[in-house]
Scaffold this active site. Structure first.
Site, short mmCIF file in Angstrom:
data_model
loop_
_atom_site.label_atom_id
_atom_site.label_comp_id
_atom_site.label_asym_id
_atom_site.label_seq_id
_atom_site.Cartn_x
_atom_site.Cartn_y
_atom_site.Cartn_z
N ASP A 1 21.10 96.29 -34.09
CA ASP A 1 20.18 95.37 -33.42
C ASP A 1 19.39 94.63 -34.50
O ASP A 1 19.55 94.84 -35.71
CB ASP A 1 19.27 96.15 -32.45
CG ASP A 1 18.64 95.22 -31.42
OD1 ASP A 1 18.07 95.72 -30.45
OD2 ASP A 1 18.74 93.99 -31.58
C1 GLC Z 1 16.97 91.50 -29.69
C2 GLC Z 1 17.32 92.60 -28.70
C3 GLC Z 1 18.79 92.67 -28.40
C4 GLC Z 1 19.40 91.30 -28.56
C5 GLC Z 1 19.34 90.95 -30.04
C6 GLC Z 1 19.85 89.54 -30.31
O1 GLC Z 1 15.87 91.80 -30.44
O2 GLC Z 1 16.86 93.90 -28.93
O3 GLC Z 1 18.95 93.19 -27.08
O4 GLC Z 1 20.75 91.29 -28.11
O5 GLC Z 1 18.03 91.09 -30.56
O6 GLC Z 1 19.05 88.60 -29.67
#
Ligand code: GLC
Length: 713
Positions: free
Chosen positions: A262
């Site tokens: 993430d």
């Molecule tokens: C965000 C979220 C995740 C998302 C990623 C890309 O912070 O935690 O769910 O897919 O970053 O946007």
């Protein structure tokens, strides 16, 4: 087991063998286009970065051209959060949220939502959605409840598998298919205090019992990618947890795709979780644990190249990660066609809007009805009250073009969409009734609040529709709420409307279950819509007027008070019940509304439930005893009556939906498997322990709604 990807792995190995160390490491880097800007993004593309996120249309095409002009011309894959339709694009179809979709309990609805979303993402030239989210919403103070399929592992797994099949279609290289991403692996919603990205105080046994089963269904559905959660399990960040990322995910579950972290997980090892001295160590820990792609922590590039050169990181680790990425790129035909074509002209088309409407209609969940619904033809004046009745941003909720990639509250809403006010006005007019609207107040106290005018407007109405809820500033990542009661002056306004003694319907337009208090317990009817998306207002109005018969069932429990959470239904047994079986001195133990609950404009009756432990077949007769057709969701729960570890008082293991005409009776048969009755013992083994069990079949998880039978295995 012969890998299904054998041919693609061979292709990937050929490419890998030609790559320099720098090109390999670059392939593991995912660049945040919106953050670094066009010039820097193009520099990364020429360096061979493997992926970019949050880039649309022509910007994406320019990046892809730069990537394809490199020495080996390995195309990039573009990822985006298309989590309820391709809603970051303001011309796309904005579906209800995952939580609203979960109220349908319908695998086909979920699959279709995935298919339509994939078609629109692919039409934008993109390849990959960071969806579905498989976290469980067991503590509803968490800010991201709207993105989940609710509190239950079985329902979450079923709907996740369906939407993955929708996204990925029959083949990843299909023009209208995109990669799915099972996130956030795992137990991210279980953080202590529901405080986002904090530690989940669970054991691996609890993980295997509750949080991992949905992810196993995602693997079995062929999900092409997984996303490592922000948080930690019992003090070990998932980002460095090789036991979870390698032993469990790959060796036990058989996952063959690639893992992306993430946002900034690698850097967070240093700055937030304090398990790495510096970026170099964080890069090594993240790579060795089994993260194949590093989201946004672009410093990984320099560190990883240096670590390998200095012999502090085995190049085989890099090779394994890059092989996982290239294998999926080969499987999706990226080398042949770097840019998805999708179906030009499909954004927001009638077919897609119809799919969104079906999802919204089926998500409407009726929780109380003292007879005021459906609104009778005799009702000639309808008052619609509340800011959320006329606020498309509140109705959309999170992960749309208003909220991401950067919050943009000034973004002008793009039609078509229908607010609840507009939906009621349209149907009222068609039925020869008048409709008056007054804002009254909203979830955030503001100078616009004007309760007296709203009460004045409601006087003389035959029925009041009062819409309560939350707004996007109270929802999402890092916006957890300690107080789940209706914010602002919403409850105060409810009480003033109630005092008019006019039939009063409360509609919840919110991201999650709120502790609605009087607005639910003193209302004549309660309708839950959550965030219904572009067609949400139309669906609510159709339900209120009886154009559709509500069939939603709660995928999540509603607390009476914030202090009760977690109130999920499948809890372990406890005792020390105080007077009247109350667990608290000051409140009942039971939630306000329970998992599986939902009313209809007709009634259903259950009888003659049988279960044969030999054939594993359950059977029950379900009748429609009311005056109109309806859809019933027959739910099957079980309890292990004596077990070596404590097990939940009930657990959902199957369900089936059945349409019934007035007066019709159907025999519903449900085939179970012996392993449905398994538990995870203290040795972390999933086993069925011999002994007595109880099977429960019925309308909701309420004991009063369930027919039961005991049996032995
Ligand atoms: C965000 C979220 C995740 C998302 C990623 C890309 O912070 O935690 O769910 O897919 O970053 O946007």
């Amino acid at each position: 087991m012969e890998s299904k990807n054998a041919a693609y792995i061979a292709r990937a190995k050929e490419i890998l063998a030609q790559m320099t160390l720098e090109e390999k490491v670059a392939q593991m880097v995912q660049v945040p286009y919106a953050m670094v800007g066009r010039e820097e993004a193009l520099r990364w593309a020429k360096l061979g970065a493997g992926s970019f996120l949050h880039v649309l249309g022509d910007d994406a095409r320019e990046v892809q051209q730069a990537a394809c002009s490199t020495r080996l011309g390995i195309p990039v894959i573009f990822g985006i959060d298309a989590v309820r339709g391709h809603a970051l694009n303001d011309h796309a179809t904005v579906f209800p949220t995952q939580l609203a979709c979960a109220c349908t309990w319908d695998r086909e609805i979920a699959r279709e939502m995935g298919r339509v979303t994939a078609r629109e993402v692919a039409t934008d030239g993109l390849h990959w959605t960071f969806s579905p989210l498989l976290c469980l919403s067991r503590d509803t103070r968490w800010g991201r409840v709207n993105e989940t399929f609710g509190e239950d592992p079985y329902l979450t797994g079923e709907l996740a598998a369906a939407i993955i099949e929708g996204y990925q279609g029959d083949s990843l290289d299909d023009e209208e298919s995109i990669l799915a991403c099972a996130k956030h692996y795992y137990a991210y919603g279980e953080a202590v205090g529901a405080r986002d990205a904090c530690d989940s105080e669970i054991t691996y046994r609890k993980a295997r019992e509750v949080f991992l089963p949905p992810f196993k269904k995602a693997v079995d559905a062929g999900c092409a990618s997984f996303m490592t959660a922000y948080g930690s399990i019992d003090g070990t960040p998932l980002t460095i947890d090789r036991h979870s990322l390698k032993d469990i995910l790959r060796d036990e579950m058989g996952f063959e795709g690639f893992v992306v972290t993430d946002w900034d997980n690698m850097s967070s090892l240093v700055k937030q979780q304090f398990v790495a001295e510096d970026t170099d160590e964080a890069a090594r820990l993240a790579a060795e644990a089994g993260n194949d792609m590093i989201m946004t922590s672009v410093a990984f590039y320099d560190s990883a190249v240096k670590l390998v050169r200095e012999g502090r990181l085995d190049e085989a680790v890099i090779d394994e990660a890059v092989l996982h990425i290239l294998t999926i790129k080969a499987k999706m035909g990226l080398f042949e066609h770097p840019e998805k074509k999708g179906r030009p002209g499909c954004f927001g088309c009638a077919e897609h809007m119809d799919a969104a409407l079906r999802t919204a209609q089926r998500s409407i969940t009726l929780l109380r009805n003292d007879g005021v619904l459906p609104i009778a033809p005799s009702c000639k004046k309808i008052a619609v009250i509340g800011a959320n009745a006329d606020d498309v941003r509140a109705q959309y909720g999170d992960w749309t073009y208003f909220t991401h990639p950067l919050p943009d509250p000034d973004h002008v809403p793009v039609r078509p969409y229908t607010t609840i006010r507009e939906g009621v006005e349209e149907l009222a007019k068609a039925k020869g009734a008048s409709c008056v609207y007054a804002r009254g107040c909203g979830p955030i106290a503001s100078d616009e609040d004007d309760l007296p005018s709203a009460v004045e407007a409601a006087k003389g109405a035959d029925v009041i529709v009062y819409v309560v809820g939350d707004v996007v500033s109270q929802v999402g990542e890092g916006k957890d709420r300690a107080d789940l009661s209706l914010s602002g002056r919403q409850t105060e306004l409810f009480r003033q409307l109630r005092a008019l003694n006019i039939p009063l319907v409360t509609v919840l337009c919110a991201s999650k279950p709120l502790a609605m208090g009087d607005a639910a317990e003193q209302a004549d009817a309660v309708v839950v819509a959550f965030n219904g998306g572009a067609t949400g207002g139309k669906a609510v109005a159709q339900a209120l007027f009886g154009e559709i018969n509500p069939s939603g069932r709660l995928p999540i429990s509603f607390p009476r008070h914030s202090g009760q959470v977690p109130v999920y239904y499948n809890q372990l047994p406890g005792w020390h019940k105080l007077v009247d079986k109350q667990k608290y001195c000051d409140l009942p133990e039971t939630p306000l509304y329970v998992f599986g609950e939902g009313l209809s404009y007709t009634d259903f009756a259950y009888e003659n439930m049988t279960f044969d432990p030999q054939t594993m077949k359950a059977s029950v007769q379900v009748s429609n005893t009311g005056a109109r057709a309806g859809l019933e969701t027959v739910q099957v729960y079980f309890r292990d009556l004596v077990s070596s570890v404590m097990t939940p008082v009930k657990n959902l293991i199957a369900y089936k939906q059945v349409e019934l005409a007035p007066g019709e009776t159907k025999t519903v048969e449900i085939k179970l498997e012996r392993m449905d009755f398994a538990l995870v013992n203290r040795r972390e083994e999933r086993v069925v322990e011999p002994g007595e069990f109880m099977l429960m079949v019925g309308h909701s998880s309420k004991d009063a709604d369930l027919l039961t039978v005991k049996f032995a295995l």
